[in-house]
Design a protein around this motif. Sequence first.
Motif, short mmCIF file in Angstrom:
data_model
loop_
_atom_site.label_atom_id
_atom_site.label_comp_id
_atom_site.label_asym_id
_atom_site.label_seq_id
_atom_site.Cartn_x
_atom_site.Cartn_y
_atom_site.Cartn_z
N SER A 155 40.41 77.07 2.68
CA SER A 155 41.20 78.47 1.62
C SER A 155 40.42 78.37 0.10
N ALA A 156 40.63 76.62 -0.57
CA ALA A 156 39.75 76.87 -1.97
C ALA A 156 38.68 77.53 -2.44
N VAL A 157 38.30 76.56 -1.29
CA VAL A 157 35.93 76.85 -1.81
C VAL A 157 35.92 78.23 -0.93
N GLY A 158 35.94 78.95 -1.53
CA GLY A 158 35.56 80.62 -1.42
C GLY A 158 34.88 81.08 -2.33
N LEU A 159 34.83 82.96 -2.77
CA LEU A 159 33.76 83.72 -2.98
C LEU A 159 34.29 83.47 -4.85
N GLY A 160 35.96 82.43 -4.62
CA GLY A 160 35.62 81.81 -6.27
C GLY A 160 34.17 81.22 -6.63
N THR A 184 37.11 82.00 5.29
CA THR A 184 38.55 80.31 5.34
C THR A 184 38.79 80.73 4.48
N SER A 185 38.71 81.07 3.05
CA SER A 185 39.62 81.76 2.32
C SER A 185 40.87 82.65 2.89
N ALA A 186 40.05 83.66 3.23
CA ALA A 186 40.41 84.94 3.91
C ALA A 186 41.88 84.25 4.98
N ILE A 187 41.25 83.62 5.42
CA ILE A 187 42.35 83.50 7.05
C ILE A 187 44.39 83.00 5.65
N SER A 188 43.39 82.26 5.33
CA SER A 188 44.97 81.20 4.68
C SER A 188 45.63 82.23 3.53
N LEU A 189 45.13 83.87 3.30
CA LEU A 189 45.18 84.63 2.57
C LEU A 189 46.53 85.54 3.74
N1 PFF Z 1 40.78 80.13 -3.43
C1 PFF Z 1 39.91 81.61 -3.08
C2 PFF Z 1 38.74 81.53 -3.76
O1 PFF Z 1 38.25 81.03 -4.89
O2 PFF Z 1 37.50 82.10 -3.48
C3 PFF Z 1 40.51 82.57 -3.20
C4 PFF Z 1 41.91 82.26 -2.73
C5 PFF Z 1 41.84 82.52 -1.39
C6 PFF Z 1 42.84 82.80 -3.75
C7 PFF Z 1 43.55 81.64 -1.23
C8 PFF Z 1 43.84 82.32 -3.25
C9 PFF Z 1 44.49 81.85 -2.09
F1 PFF Z 1 45.75 82.11 -1.75
#
Ligand code: PFF
Length: 459
Positions: A25-30, A326-331
Motif C-alpha cells: 500500500s505504501a509503495v506506489g506512484l508516490g 498494490t496501493s490501489a487495492i488498499s484504496l
Molecule cells: N502510498 C501510496 C503511494 O505512495 O503511491 C498512495 C496511497 C495509497 C495513499 C493508499 C493513501 C492510501 F490510503
Amino acid sequence: MADSVKAPHENWSSRTAFIFAAIGSAVGLGNIWKFPFEAGEGGGGAFVLIYLAFVFGIGVPVMIAELALGRRGHMSPPNAVKKVAQQESRSPLWSVAGWIGVIGAFMVLSFYSVIAGFTLSYMVDSFSGSLSSLRPDNSEAYFNGVTQNFSLILAWHIIFMGITIAVVARGIRGGLEKAVTWLMPVLFAILLLLVAYSLYVGDAAETFRFLLEPDWTEVDLETVIQALGQAFFSLSLALGAIMAYGAYVPKDVSLSRSAFIIAGADTGVAILAGLAIFPIVFQYGLEPGAGPGLVFITLPIAFAQMPGGLFVGGAFFLLLGIAALTSAISLLEPLVAWLEESKGISRVQSAIGGGVSIFILGMGTVLSFNHWSDFTFWRGTIFDNIDFLTNNIMMPMGGLIIALFVGWRMRRISVRDELSTMSDFGFRLWLIMLRYVCPLALMLIFVGYAFKGVLFGDG
Ligand code: PFF
C-alpha cells in the motif's frame, strides 16, 4: 449503529502477509513518480532530510495510532472509529476520521487509476519500441499525445480499475494477500536490477552528490509543507487504508514494530527509485527538477538512447504499474469493507459497485487531460481539485483527528493494550509525539496555507 452491523472480515494469515500488504500500500506512484521529482525540485538532499524527519517523527507515530485504532475497532474505518469511541464513552462524531478515510480513498483512487493507466500505456510503448523516437524536443508532445488521447487513457483506466476490483473481490486472503505475495518480490527484484543498471551506465557520482549534499537554498515553507504531505501520502496515512489493514492484524503482532518496518521499506524504495532515476538523468544532461513530467517526459528520452533502454524502460513502467496496483487495492478496501458491513452487500458486489463508482468519478480526471482541460475552477481542472483536496486538506485533517482522538480521547489503558509490546519509554515517547508534535505539525500545514492564501487560489 456500530454494534448492529456485522464485522465479517477475515484476519491476515500471518504477520508477513500483513507487512507485505502494508508495504504494498505504501509503495506506489508516490515513491517512484512523486518522490524523485519532489526531491529534484526541493534541493535534493535537503528535501530528503526534511522528508526523513517527517516520516519517522510524524508519519510513524500517526501510523501506529491508525493501526491501533483499526485493530481495536476490527471493522471498516468509519465503524471502527465509532465503535472505539463508544467503548471509550466519546462522541460518535469522531467517526469522521473514518469517513475522511473512506471518502478520501475513493477520491484518490479515482485519479490514481488514471495515472497508473499512463504508466501501463508507456510500458507497452516502451516494450514495443514506439518510445525509440523520443528526443528532448518531442518527448513532451508525446506525453501530451498520450494524455490527450481520450479513448486510450479511458481504456487503461478501465483495465486498471478492472484488475483492482478483481483482486479486492477475492477477499483478504484469496485476493489481497495472494496479489501482494506475488507482486512485492517482483517489484523489489525489478527495482534492484534497475538501480544496479542505472548506477552502472549512469552518473553515480553526481547522483550521490545530489542526494547527499543538501542544497538549502531551494527550501522554503512550501517545500516543508510538501515534504510533510508527501510523507503522509507515501505512508498511505489517514485515508483508511492503513486503518482497514490494521483491522485484520492478529492481536499478537506488534504494531509499533510493524510501523517502523513499513516506513523503513517505504523510504528505502523512494530512495532506491531516486537511485534508479537520477544517474540516468545526470548522465544524459537532463533536468532533475523537471517536475511531474520527470518520469514520463524526461526519463523516456534517456530510455530511447540507452543500450537496451527500451527494455529497461518497459521494466521501469511495469514496476510503476505493480507498485500502483498494490496501493490501489488498499484504496478500494476501506469502502468495500464498509459496504459489506453496513449495507450487508456481498464482497464481490461491494467491490464491483464501489469500484465502478470510483471509475465513474475517475472519468473527471480522464477528461481533465483532454476534452475538459479548459474547464477549470478553484485549483484548476477536476483532477487538480481532487488531488489538492485529498492531498492537502483531507489527509492532514484526517491525520490530525486520528492523533487527537488516540492521543487525547482514548483511555491510556486501552491504547496500551493495543501497544503492549512497546517498552514504557517507547510508549511514552510515542504518546508525546502523538499528543503534541503531530497535531502541531499538522496544524502548521493549515496555518501555512492561510499565510500563502493557497485555499483561496492565489497561492
Ligand atoms: N502510498 C501510496 C503511494 O505512495 O503511491 C498512495 C496511497 C495509497 C495513499 C493508499 C493513501 C492510501 F490510503
